[in-house]
Enzyme design. Structure first.
Site, PDB file in Angstrom:
ATOM      1  N   ASP A   1      57.908 -62.405  16.444  1.00  0.00           N
ATOM      2  CA  ASP A   1      56.668 -61.636  16.584  1.00  0.00           C
ATOM      3  C   ASP A   1      55.437 -62.534  16.658  1.00  0.00           C
ATOM      4  OD1 ASP A   1      58.382 -59.372  16.031  1.00  0.00           O
ATOM      5  OD2 ASP A   1      58.148 -59.811  13.903  1.00  0.00           O
TER       6      ASP A   1
ATOM      7  N   GLU B   1      57.300 -50.717  20.014  1.00  0.00           N
ATOM      8  CA  GLU B   1      56.461 -51.435  19.053  1.00  0.00           C
ATOM      9  C   GLU B   1      55.807 -52.626  19.762  1.00  0.00           C
ATOM     10  OE1 GLU B   1      59.531 -52.418  16.291  1.00  0.00           O
ATOM     11  OE2 GLU B   1      60.419 -53.922  17.592  1.00  0.00           O
TER      12      GLU B   1
HETATM   13  O1  FUB Z   1      59.917 -58.788  12.582  1.00  0.00           O
HETATM   14  C1  FUB Z   1      60.005 -57.511  12.021  1.00  0.00           C
HETATM   15  C2  FUB Z   1      59.878 -56.446  13.085  1.00  0.00           C
HETATM   16  O2  FUB Z   1      60.807 -56.674  14.131  1.00  0.00           O
HETATM   17  C3  FUB Z   1      58.555 -56.381  13.798  1.00  0.00           C
HETATM   18  O3  FUB Z   1      57.554 -55.729  13.082  1.00  0.00           O
HETATM   19  C4  FUB Z   1      58.950 -55.650  15.029  1.00  0.00           C
HETATM   20  O4  FUB Z   1      57.998 -55.686  16.050  1.00  0.00           O
HETATM   21  C5  FUB Z   1      60.247 -56.302  15.383  1.00  0.00           C
HETATM   22  O5  FUB Z   1      60.085 -57.454  16.156  1.00  0.00           O
END
Ligand code: FUB
Length: 469
Positions: A186, A352
């Site tokens: 991320d 997301e």
């Molecule tokens: O790294 C934890 C979670 O996994 C992130 O918040 C999401 O976007 C996904 O990549």
């Protein structure tokens, strides 16, 4: 597993050398060493000596790339920034028939004799190259932009189309190497002052249960300094002790605002979104509010994955959400917003990792689709006329797995522009190579290009990332 040679650093190096003093540096001094495939951007096919002929006059065509020596070319410097392009199978030169300066003149092979119709300038074309004949100034071109095997090559006025752009592909990559050593995901990439910073999730924990955020800095996007832990939700945040995920950051009036996720390891494990503040981009950061900025349940979906965008007038916007995307202008204090201004925009496959950039008055809203545990995790985008849209329909996937290289799970990205240029880079994570999965991920940076119509060209994910800028 291919090594795709990019001319950009070479040209920049040449420019830099010219700026600091007299130099004979030219782009050709930094061309790939050793045999290279020339891959047509529109077809993915390779420049090929028809039937592997060794005769003068043999036709030069495009054909499916197979690695044969009649598709391998040496770019040999001849001075003044020009090269001869020499077939590995025949030892003969790429040649414009009859030294013609006309459009549609055929390309063939001929004994190398030093003529200007056998000398070529290799010009950067956004990660690919144009190959321009010295005697005519015209471009190496696939006739009628054909995608068929056997389509002939010709010279034609340069007009930037994909049938005049070529990839320099040097074959198998030695090994995969992430941009950040270790397990991170991320990545939020930003530039503050003259330095680039990366703020990732620290990965490698079951259930993404890490607690610490770190900051990394670089001036060339390749060599990164680890500044250590800048915020530990277990130690520094009263309302969380777990799930330090996917931060975003922005600077305002000399202060740095770090937006982050956190939750509890037990009991109610819902995630909340907080904001911490520091006088330095490398922290340490202090929880600004003592409570979340967005609590679980305030809006649809999970309150995670914050991202920031600031427009040319200095107005900052916050984007967040898993399962639903929310977008709002931040107040000047950067730690509050008017809830009546929150907009929700959910493209069909949105999951997301929202992120927004602006280029030439167009706003690009990007996001990740599928699940970070899936090898099909990918990035899509829409365009709009303001930082809050309205947004177009999804324009198409711009980052996805490439199983031919063993690259899987590419997503949750961010994008940075080199100031004063139209040079863009995308930071993203993938499953760690070779044994990664959705909680063992690694951070990469690759080039991001725009087409002439403003659309984003699908990113070519690489095993080793970019050269230093
Ligand atoms: O790294 C934890 C979670 O996994 C992130 O918040 C999401 O976007 C996904 O990549």
């Amino acid at each position: 597993m291919r090594r795709l040679f990019s001319l950009v650093p070479a040209l920049m190096l040449a420019t830099a050398l010219m700026l600091v003093g007299p130099s004979s540096a030219t782009a050709d001094q930094h061309l790939p060493e050793g045999p290279t495939d020339l891959v047509a951007a529109h077809s993915g096919k390779c420049v090929d000596v028809l039937s592997a002929s060794t005769e003068n006059g043999a036709e030069i065509v495009q054909w499916d790339c197979h690695g044969g020596s009649n598709q391998q070319w040496d770019l040999r410097e001849v001075g003044d920034g020009y090269v001869e392009i020499v077939s590995q199978s025949s030892g003969k030169c790429l040649d414009v028939e009859g030294q013609s300066t006309d459009n549609n003149a055929a390309i063939l092979q001929w004994d190398c004799w030093g003529g200007a119709n056998q000398q070529w300038e290799v010009r950067d074309a956004g990660g690919e190259v144009e190959i321009v004949a010295r005697h005519s100034g015209k471009c190496l071109d696939v006739v009628s932009a054909s995608t068929e095997n056997g389509a002939r090559l010709q010279q034609y006025d340069c007009f930037g189309a994909a049938n005049q752009r070529w990839g320099l592909d040097q074959g198998p990559d030695p090994e995969a190497e992430p941009t950040l050593p270790g397990l991170y995901a991320d990545p939020n990439i930003v530039r503050f002052g003259d330095t680039y910073y990366l703020y990732p999730t620290t990965d490698g924990f079951d259930g993404w249960s890490g607690t610490q955020y770190r900051a990394f800095s670089s001036t060339d996007l390749v060599n990164w300094t680890d500044h250590g832990v800048i915020l530990d939700v277990a130690a520094d945040v009263s309302w969380a002790d777990n799930s330090a995920w996917a931060p975003g950051i922005e600077e305002k009036n000399g202060r740095y605002y770090f937006y982050f996720s956190g939750g509890r390891a037990s009991g109610d494990t819902s995630k909340h979104l907080g904001v911490a503040v520091s006088d330095s981009p490398t922290g340490p950061f202090t929880d600004a509010l003592g409570h979340p900025l967005v609590s679980a349940g305030d809006y649809a979906g999970q309150a995670i994955d914050p991202a920031l965008f600031t427009d040319s007038g200095g107005q900052s916007y916050l984007y967040w959400g898993q399962g639903a995307s929310h977008q709002v202008p931040l107040n000047d204090d950067m730690t509050s917003f008017d809830a009546s201004q929150v907009r929700t925009y959910n493209p069909p496959d949105y999951n997301e990792g929202a992120f927004v950039i602006e280029r030439d008055g167009t706003y690009y809203f990007m996001w990740s689709e599928d699940d970070t545990r899936s090898e099909d995790y990918r990035v899509n985008y829409a365009t709009g006329s303001s930082p809050l849209g309205p947004w177009s329909d999804p324009a198409g996937v711009i980052l996805a797995k490439d199983l031919s290289q063993g690259i899987k799970g590419t997503g949750h990205h961010s994008v940075v522009r080199v100031p004063g240029t139209d040079e863009w880079y995308i930071a993203y994570h993938r499953f760690a190579i070779p044994d990664g999965d959705g909680t063992h991920r690694e951070v990469m940076i690759d080039r991001l290009h725009f087409e002439a119509d403003g659309s984003i060209r699908p990113v070519v994910p690489t095993l080793n990332g970019i050269d230093p800028i």
